[in-house]
Design an enzyme around this catalytic site. Sequence first.
Site, short mmCIF file in Angstrom:
data_model
loop_
_atom_site.label_atom_id
_atom_site.label_comp_id
_atom_site.label_asym_id
_atom_site.label_seq_id
_atom_site.Cartn_x
_atom_site.Cartn_y
_atom_site.Cartn_z
N ARG A 1 0.94 -1.29 0.08
CA ARG A 1 0.05 0.20 0.01
C ARG A 1 0.84 1.23 0.02
O ARG A 1 0.25 2.29 -0.41
CB ARG A 1 -1.04 0.02 1.17
CG ARG A 1 -2.37 -0.44 0.90
CD ARG A 1 -3.04 -0.24 2.21
NE ARG A 1 -2.56 -1.12 3.02
CZ ARG A 1 -3.10 -1.49 4.25
NH1 ARG A 1 -4.45 -1.23 4.21
NH2 ARG A 1 -2.55 -2.23 5.11
N HIS B 1 9.57 -23.08 6.84
CA HIS B 1 10.91 -23.14 6.53
C HIS B 1 11.71 -24.12 7.32
O HIS B 1 12.87 -24.31 6.98
CB HIS B 1 11.16 -21.53 6.92
CG HIS B 1 11.08 -21.21 8.36
ND1 HIS B 1 10.07 -20.77 9.02
CD2 HIS B 1 11.87 -21.25 9.49
CE1 HIS B 1 10.13 -20.56 10.29
NE2 HIS B 1 11.26 -21.12 10.52
N HIS C 1 5.44 -27.32 12.29
CA HIS C 1 6.65 -27.65 12.49
C HIS C 1 7.02 -28.97 13.21
O HIS C 1 7.71 -30.09 12.55
CB HIS C 1 7.55 -26.72 13.25
CG HIS C 1 7.64 -25.30 12.69
ND1 HIS C 1 7.51 -25.10 11.28
CD2 HIS C 1 7.66 -24.18 13.47
CE1 HIS C 1 7.38 -23.87 11.07
NE2 HIS C 1 7.76 -23.17 12.36
#
Lengths: 509, 316
Positions: free
Chosen positions: A62, A199, A261
């Site tokens: 934005r 990740h 995870h």
Amino acid sequence: MTERNPLRDRRDLRLPRVAGPSAMVIFGVTGDLARKKVMPAIYDLANRGLLPPNFALVGFARQDYEDQDFAKTVHDAVSEHCRTEFHEDVWDQLSEGIRYVRGDLNDPEAFQELHRVLNELDQDRGTGGNHAYYFSIPPRFFSVVTQQLQKAGLAASDSGGWNRVIIEKPFGHDLKSAQELNRVVDSVFPPDSVFRIDHYLGKETVQNLLAIRFANNLYEPIWNNNFVDSVQITMAEDIGIGSRAGYYDGIGAARDVIQNHLIQLLALVAMEEPSGFGAESVRMEKEKVLRSMILPDDLDRHTARGQYAAGWQAGVEVKGYLQEDGIPPDSTTETFAAIRIDIENRRWAGVPFYLRTGKRLGRRVTEVAVILKRAPHLPYSDSNSEAKDLGSNAIVFRIQPDEGMTVRFASKVPGTVRELRNVTMDFQYGESFTQSSPEAYERLILDVLLGEPPLFPRHEEVELSWRILDPVLAHWAKQGQPEQYSSGGWGPPSAYRMMSNDGRSWRRP
Amino acid sequence: MIRLENTTGNDIASEISVLRRRMGAPATGMVMTLLVLADETSQADATLAATQAAHEHPMRILVLIPRPDSQFDRLDAEISVGGEDGPGEVVVMRLRGALAQHAGSVAIPLLLSDTPIVAWWPHDAPGVPQEGDIGTHSARRITNAMSESDQIAALKKYAEGYRPGDTDLAWTQITSWRTLLASTLDADHHQIMGAEVHVLWATAAANLLAAWLGSRLNIPVSVVESDGPGITQVRLITTDADITIERPDGKVATLRRQGMPPATIALPRKDWGELMSEELRRLDPDEIYGETLRALDEVGQGSLSLGVVIEENDNV
């Protein structure tokens, strides 16, 4: 024109696979994740020569930026957070392909503008109509962005290029919302174009878990209920929620960490040997073991949750969760969660898997500890008062920090007659070694650009994990306030109780 | 750093364990032993490069410097363990007098057990690196034709003495060129009829790159003189417009091909430390290097020559 590239040879292992021409669009590019992880990882990939020369990066947010201002912001983020050395040459080459689109996610015109910018890049830079959309935005916006992309004609590949979507956890907050989220994304993009980034799965040690299990003869023979007593998977953080109050409250430790995870780690530790290391075979084994997971009947006895209280941690006075900025004083969100999971199959029946995670714990550590049964007979037991867990060996995978592996075994204390003591044997990826091993995001982003999904959980896996966790969350929702635990310790009393109920105790990581 | 004078390989080994024990860190986690066969002019740079590579590959580095000119037959050593230089260990040894002929005997007690041994000659490797008391112990042998005054002759020598497990740093130096060329040809292109490698003067790297292109694509390749530095251009001649990669400054390359805007890419020349880090990533024989050396053999037979645009090959 050319069928096979004669410069490529399977045996030529020096040549890395370089991503093809492509452009990546990052939504929410001004956020922390994009600045600290995603963009530095892109630079590091470029620096390692793994990005195509005409790679393009488009930021969408934005804020009011010109292309140059935006490039400057990226420059600063990258030079501060990149892992490899910062070279202006590499940066200059990368920055030529950086564009910025200002707009609101609800504004169809902004997406028309994005379409125009991407077309232009396809022309000027030769990105070949290949686009990756990185959703670095809260999940509640996923639906609007996917629809906007579809409406703007950015989801369909008319020019023979590919369109891929990268989404980050949380993948929903329960089974129902996850299914809804998957429905929204999958309605526009085919399943193999959706990359869910966890990740953790890109970390070297997690990958090494599979190597250690399946490339050695030492572990697999004992990797079952004949030898293994229990498995403890811990992800402890020493920090509080920091500035993430808005994200964290209402989510909590179980949704934030266990669902993705820890259950993924559990799947990798417990799964059968895949027929290959391609995406399909690994996923198949993970799904199989996820389907075999069950919760205990008595959730009070076998789960624990807590909230950190004000106190002292590592010599620093810290606030309690309920006193954190932006947290309602009656919040029931847990900052510590521990659950027991059992796996109903031949290999693991009778072996409990304990998963725990929490904030403001004793230290920052993530590890998987496989604890073996005690030796059936200890000829030394009469003389030894020292350790009750003597003779119960443990194999510990340290995911972070000090990535490596430890084996615990008993050894004779020199000079004594029959005194034994537990000692450890250590394998470390030396500290500097890990510095040069690629950051998880680099590997994952490259895999997205190459279209190789072995490390990305598919929506089946996400839904299966929710299926496991949902009853616990429902049970906890009826319990009111979580138990308070003192900051800097290892969790609430109920966490210790759930272990002593089973005649076991938590390892101090 | 500890200095031991008039010492033996065994004494050095026990001194390392004493140092390790004092630090409370036994020598575990080290992945290999690197033997560096250097002379006084190259030893400082070579040790530095090996130490840099040790950041990625924790290892024991044994730098062996023969000093046959010395009057006395004796061994002097400097030992550094851990600390600033990274997790590994470095022992720089001077082999004086007759000892200069017996580097292997000094090294043997210092080799880490059960882990690979790599030998590196930063300068002037033997004709058959795999032979001799160092080479026979080593799974991998790294030569460096780039540090010789006649690089082409040196490369030819190593090509003749090649055994699987040998590599040369000139080959490592062109990995980034090869990567870029391979990914360039991943895209559609016209048939490639020939190629040129432009370079300041006859270098091992340029010759290897030419031989690799020639043998993989089965095309005639010529090495053309340029103003440098290093390799400045690779030109792929197609049935249509040429594909070129130009690197005039040794740092940034520009890729030009038909129908595409020119693209720049960082293609820096690497220093010894970076080259060694790459080299130690794989310890199995590099078959492609071996095959490229064989293609290099054709240099003398006229299909590939230096400074001259060669005649088109019959079999293209």
